[in-house]
Design a protein around this motif. Structure first.
Motif, PDB file in Angstrom:
ATOM      1  N   ASN A   1       0.816  -1.209   0.000  1.00 30.68           N
ATOM      2  CA  ASN A   1       0.000   0.000   0.000  1.00 30.68           C
ATOM      3  C   ASN A   1       0.853   1.266   0.000  1.00 30.68           C
ATOM      4  O   ASN A   1       0.327   2.363   0.097  1.00 30.68           O
ATOM      5  N   GLU A   2       2.154   1.108  -0.085  1.00 33.88           N
ATOM      6  CA  GLU A   2       3.037   2.270  -0.113  1.00 33.88           C
ATOM      7  C   GLU A   2       2.874   3.014  -1.432  1.00 33.88           C
ATOM      8  O   GLU A   2       2.838   2.410  -2.506  1.00 33.88           O
ATOM      9  N   ILE A   3       2.776   4.332  -1.349  1.00 36.98           N
ATOM     10  CA  ILE A   3       2.711   5.166  -2.543  1.00 36.98           C
ATOM     11  C   ILE A   3       4.122   5.610  -2.879  1.00 36.98           C
ATOM     12  O   ILE A   3       4.805   6.214  -2.060  1.00 36.98           O
ATOM     13  N   ASN A   4       4.564   5.304  -4.093  1.00 38.13           N
ATOM     14  CA  ASN A   4       5.910   5.613  -4.513  1.00 38.13           C
ATOM     15  C   ASN A   4       5.872   6.560  -5.696  1.00 38.13           C
ATOM     16  O   ASN A   4       5.072   6.394  -6.614  1.00 38.13           O
ATOM     17  N   THR A   5       6.731   7.557  -5.678  1.00 35.77           N
ATOM     18  CA  THR A   5       6.762   8.557  -6.735  1.00 35.77           C
ATOM     19  C   THR A   5       8.143   8.623  -7.369  1.00 35.77           C
ATOM     20  O   THR A   5       9.154   8.641  -6.666  1.00 35.77           O
TER      21      THR A   5
END
Length: 296
Positions: A68-72
């Motif tokens: 569920n980690e949001i990575n950019t």
């Protein structure tokens, strides 16, 4: 502080869209945990499964199916992280950039060689999209679900040029739509054989729904998970159609049935004053299976 991971997918993406990336610690870089996932997939030459990807001309954000980690990341970093990925939902926001949106997407995909995209959401653009390019792109990616936001610019004859018959799911034209295009018509509905349809104010007639019910009974449409259609013709015409073509179960509910070899299926038609999709009066059509009993 809310628990971001517990939000529904759509709401997570709304947060992504409205949040300055640099203010969210977990979105600054791809975490070591996610990098480890990606290395494992590359080691065994498997496509990286991405649950959702949010693409702008400035950056790309994504979450893996196992995280569920949001990575950019920046566009120049996309190749080592996302080459050959399989994406459940890709959401495009062009913001204020005056570039043809499908051409921009093609340039992103050329860097990654995406294997597959299940659903493409076109969120915003200042420049009208090239529908021929869109058709070809969706064919190349094996994408059969399309969501067109009211902020996305399309040509006037968008529905006539879009290869509707190849789509399994289509959402377009909610109550906020600016109507850059000619509304969805009965001719367009005739070509759509998918299981999910959400259509805002349109040019459908009661007779077009009669053809829809007939095609469903004859098996030309195999399954309808949900059709949510804003009523854009006189209610008395709708009531006459439903009285003649369906079995009324309540004041706002009607059913059409088709018989199969070992079971029957019902097509439920409900009249609602508003839905999650539109605040306007709508028909919601859903299919149910009735198994036949072989007990004496």
């Amino acid at each position: 502080m809310f628990d971001f991971e517990l939000l529904p997918n759509e709401m997570q993406l709304e947060v992504l869209k409205r949040t300055e990336f640099r203010t969210v610690q977990s979105m600054k870089t791809v975490s070591k945990r996610v990098q480890k996932f990606i290395k494992v997939y590359k080691k065994y030459m498997m496509p990286i499964p991405i649950r959702q990807m949010f693409v702008t001309p400035e950056k790309i954000s994504f979450t893996l199916c196992q995280s569920n980690e949001i990575n950019t990341i920046h566009h120049e970093e996309i190749d080592p992280f996302l080459r050959g990925a399989k994406v459940d939902l890709l959401w495009l926001e062009m913001n204020e950039i005056e570039t043809e949106p499908i051409q921009f997407l093609e340039s992103v995909f050329q860097k990654t060689k995406f294997k597959n995209i299940d659903c493409l959401k076109l969120g915003s653009s200042k420049v009208e999209c090239d529908v021929s390019r869109l058709n070809e792109l969706m064919k190349t990616l094996g994408c059969r679900e399309l969501i067109v936001d009211w902020r996305f610019r399309v040509p006037e004859i968008f529905f006539n040029k879009l290869e509707i018959g190849k789509l399994n799911r289509l959402t377009s034209g909610n109550e906020e739509s600016r109507h850059f295009y000619r509304p969805f018509s009965g001719e367009n509905l005739k070509y759509f054989k998918g299981d999910w349809l959400e259509i805002g104010p349109n040019q459908l007639k009661a007779s077009d729904l009669s053809v829809l019910f007939k095609n469903w009974k004859q098996g030309f449409i195999s399954w309808i998970s949900m059709y949510n259609i804003v009523i854009s013709f006189p209610i008395p015409e709708l009531l006459r159609l439903l009285k003649n073509k369906t079995c009324q179960k309540s004041v706002t509910r009607w059913v059409v049935r088709r018989e199969l070899d070992e079971e029957s299926e019902d097509l439920e038609i409900c009249f609602l004053q508003s839905t999650n999709f539109s605040k306007l009066p709508s028909l919601v059509i859903r299919q149910f299976r009735n198994e036949k009993s072989f007990w004496a």
